[in-house]
Design a protein around this motif. Structure first.
Motif, PDB file in Angstrom:
ATOM      1  N   SER A 116      33.467  39.959  38.864  1.00  0.00           N
ATOM      2  CA  SER A 116      34.701  41.025  39.138  1.00  0.00           C
ATOM      3  C   SER A 116      35.091  40.918  40.290  1.00  0.00           C
ATOM      4  CB  SER A 116      34.064  42.643  38.075  1.00  0.00           C
ATOM      5  OG  SER A 116      34.060  41.749  36.614  1.00  0.00           O
ATOM      6  N   LEU A 117      35.409  41.572  40.967  1.00  0.00           N
ATOM      7  CA  LEU A 117      36.069  42.529  42.345  1.00  0.00           C
ATOM      8  C   LEU A 117      36.454  43.273  42.980  1.00  0.00           C
ATOM      9  CD1 LEU A 117      38.049  38.743  43.713  1.00  0.00           C
ATOM     10  CD2 LEU A 117      35.467  39.072  44.279  1.00  0.00           C
ATOM     11  N   ARG A 118      35.630  44.034  43.651  1.00  0.00           N
ATOM     12  CA  ARG A 118      35.995  45.348  43.678  1.00  0.00           C
ATOM     13  C   ARG A 118      36.492  45.263  45.357  1.00  0.00           C
ATOM     14  NH1 ARG A 118      34.669  49.851  41.951  1.00  0.00           N
ATOM     15  NH2 ARG A 118      32.373  49.110  41.107  1.00  0.00           N
ATOM     16  N   PHE A 119      37.571  46.037  45.139  1.00  0.00           N
ATOM     17  CA  PHE A 119      38.605  46.337  46.586  1.00  0.00           C
ATOM     18  C   PHE A 119      38.652  47.107  46.874  1.00  0.00           C
ATOM     19  CE2 PHE A 119      41.509  44.695  43.836  1.00  0.00           C
ATOM     20  CZ  PHE A 119      42.772  45.345  44.130  1.00  0.00           C
TER      21      PHE A 119
ATOM     22  N   LEU B 224      39.105  44.379  40.245  1.00  0.00           N
ATOM     23  CA  LEU B 224      39.948  43.340  39.449  1.00  0.00           C
ATOM     24  C   LEU B 224      39.006  42.262  38.476  1.00  0.00           C
ATOM     25  CD1 LEU B 224      42.958  42.238  38.575  1.00  0.00           C
ATOM     26  CD2 LEU B 224      41.898  40.876  41.352  1.00  0.00           C
ATOM     27  N   ASP B 225      38.299  41.831  37.069  1.00  0.00           N
ATOM     28  CA  ASP B 225      38.123  41.709  36.515  1.00  0.00           C
ATOM     29  C   ASP B 225      38.763  40.528  35.153  1.00  0.00           C
ATOM     30  OD1 ASP B 225      36.188  41.205  33.643  1.00  0.00           O
ATOM     31  OD2 ASP B 225      35.343  43.168  34.018  1.00  0.00           O
TER      32      ASP B 225
ATOM     33  N   THR C 202      37.515  40.482  31.643  1.00  0.00           N
ATOM     34  CA  THR C 202      37.961  40.832  30.328  1.00  0.00           C
ATOM     35  C   THR C 202      39.763  41.246  30.988  1.00  0.00           C
ATOM     36  OG1 THR C 202      38.163  42.906  32.065  1.00  0.00           O
ATOM     37  CG2 THR C 202      36.255  42.490  30.038  1.00  0.00           C
ATOM     38  N   ARG C 203      40.583  40.399  32.303  1.00  0.00           N
ATOM     39  CA  ARG C 203      41.555  41.042  32.544  1.00  0.00           C
ATOM     40  C   ARG C 203      42.182  42.093  33.160  1.00  0.00           C
ATOM     41  NH1 ARG C 203      44.046  35.631  33.361  1.00  0.00           N
ATOM     42  NH2 ARG C 203      46.132  37.195  32.878  1.00  0.00           N
ATOM     43  N   GLN C 204      41.169  43.007  33.205  1.00  0.00           N
ATOM     44  CA  GLN C 204      41.517  44.447  33.573  1.00  0.00           C
ATOM     45  C   GLN C 204      41.647  44.793  34.962  1.00  0.00           C
ATOM     46  OE1 GLN C 204      38.968  46.295  30.768  1.00  0.00           O
ATOM     47  NE2 GLN C 204      40.095  46.845  29.959  1.00  0.00           N
TER      48      GLN C 204
ATOM     49  N   PHE D 291      48.693  40.279  36.993  1.00  0.00           N
ATOM     50  CA  PHE D 291      47.540  39.239  37.248  1.00  0.00           C
ATOM     51  C   PHE D 291      47.042  38.676  37.594  1.00  0.00           C
ATOM     52  CE2 PHE D 291      43.482  39.434  35.649  1.00  0.00           C
ATOM     53  CZ  PHE D 291      42.283  40.148  35.331  1.00  0.00           C
ATOM     54  N   GLU D 292      47.445  37.178  36.871  1.00  0.00           N
ATOM     55  CA  GLU D 292      46.656  36.145  37.748  1.00  0.00           C
ATOM     56  C   GLU D 292      47.005  35.494  39.439  1.00  0.00           C
ATOM     57  OE1 GLU D 292      47.506  31.336  36.192  1.00  0.00           O
ATOM     58  OE2 GLU D 292      48.639  32.856  34.895  1.00  0.00           O
TER      59      GLU D 292
END
Length: 219
Positions: A2-5, A10-11, A14-16, A31-32
């Motif tokens: 997961s990335l946090r900005f 952005l996980d 789980t593609r969330q 998302f991709e």
């Protein structure tokens, strides 16, 4: 991973895409694309490269890619003219331009509770998990009654992984130290924050489990 900005996470598993814990709808291809740009930050990726990765061995119009970028910018509240997250390299491609950190998975063992707050002179504003608007309005979480402070000047988002400061289009600007805040920026303990002409200090630390801590304010 997961990335946090900023206030977003952005996980990839789980593609969330979430903001402050709430999921934000985003189409599969959008998302991709966001994931590709964030993973390759801060590199600029050519439109042809992105098209090949999104639609391998398939011819698509270039407008399909620009439509995905527009979808991403809309959900992030980003602007093409003054981007905080997605930058256009005119005539070439796109790049992810915000700071991002990898989110460490939670450990099963309990970790010491964290506390953070803002100090303005002798005043202290405790900051719990969630979003805290800073401004002159009577209904904001951190109220600073000064003429150089906008009604809704900025926002400080606290998560389990840290605290992020962003400007809300204020008239007199928001600074961390001597750097103007133009996109969400992560704070560290004792960071100096300028809200208009006012100087505040961000504090963060681990709460010791003691009678004094439980009965009073974080130190």
């Amino acid at each position: 991973m997961s990335l946090r900005f900023g206030p977003f996470v952005l996980d990839g598993d789980t593609r969330q895409l979430t903001r402050d814990g709430r999921e934000i709808p985003l189409g599969p291809k959008a998302f991709e694309l966001l994931w590709i740009l964030a993973a390759e930050r801060p590199s600029v990726l050519a439109k042809t490269v992105l098209q090949q990765r999104l639609w391998p061995e398939t011819f698509v119009e270039e407008s399909n890619l620009s439509n995905l970028v527009a979808e991403i910018r809309k959900v992030l509240g980003d602007r093409r003219s003054a981007p905080s997250f997605i930058r256009t390299a005119h005539g070439f491609g796109y790049a992810f331009c915000a700071d991002a950190v990898t989110v460490t998975p939670r450990r099963e063992t309990a970790s010491p509770p964290m506390a953070c707050w803002l100090e303005w002179g002798r005043r202290r504003f405790p900051l719990s998990i969630g979003a805290h608007v800073i401004g002159r309005d009577a209904d904001v979480e951190v109220r600073l009654d000064a003429s150089t402070v906008s009604r809704r000047h900025g926002r400080l988002v606290v998560t389990d992984d840290g605290a992020w400061l962003e400007d809300l289009g204020s008239k007199n600007g928001t600074l961390r130290g001597d750097k103007r805040v133009t996109s969400p920026i992560q704070l560290r303990d004792r960071d100096a924050i300028h809200i208009g002409s006012l100087l505040l200090t961000f504090r963060a630390g681990t709460l010791a489990v003691s009678t004094e801590t439980q009965a009073g304010s974080p130190r």
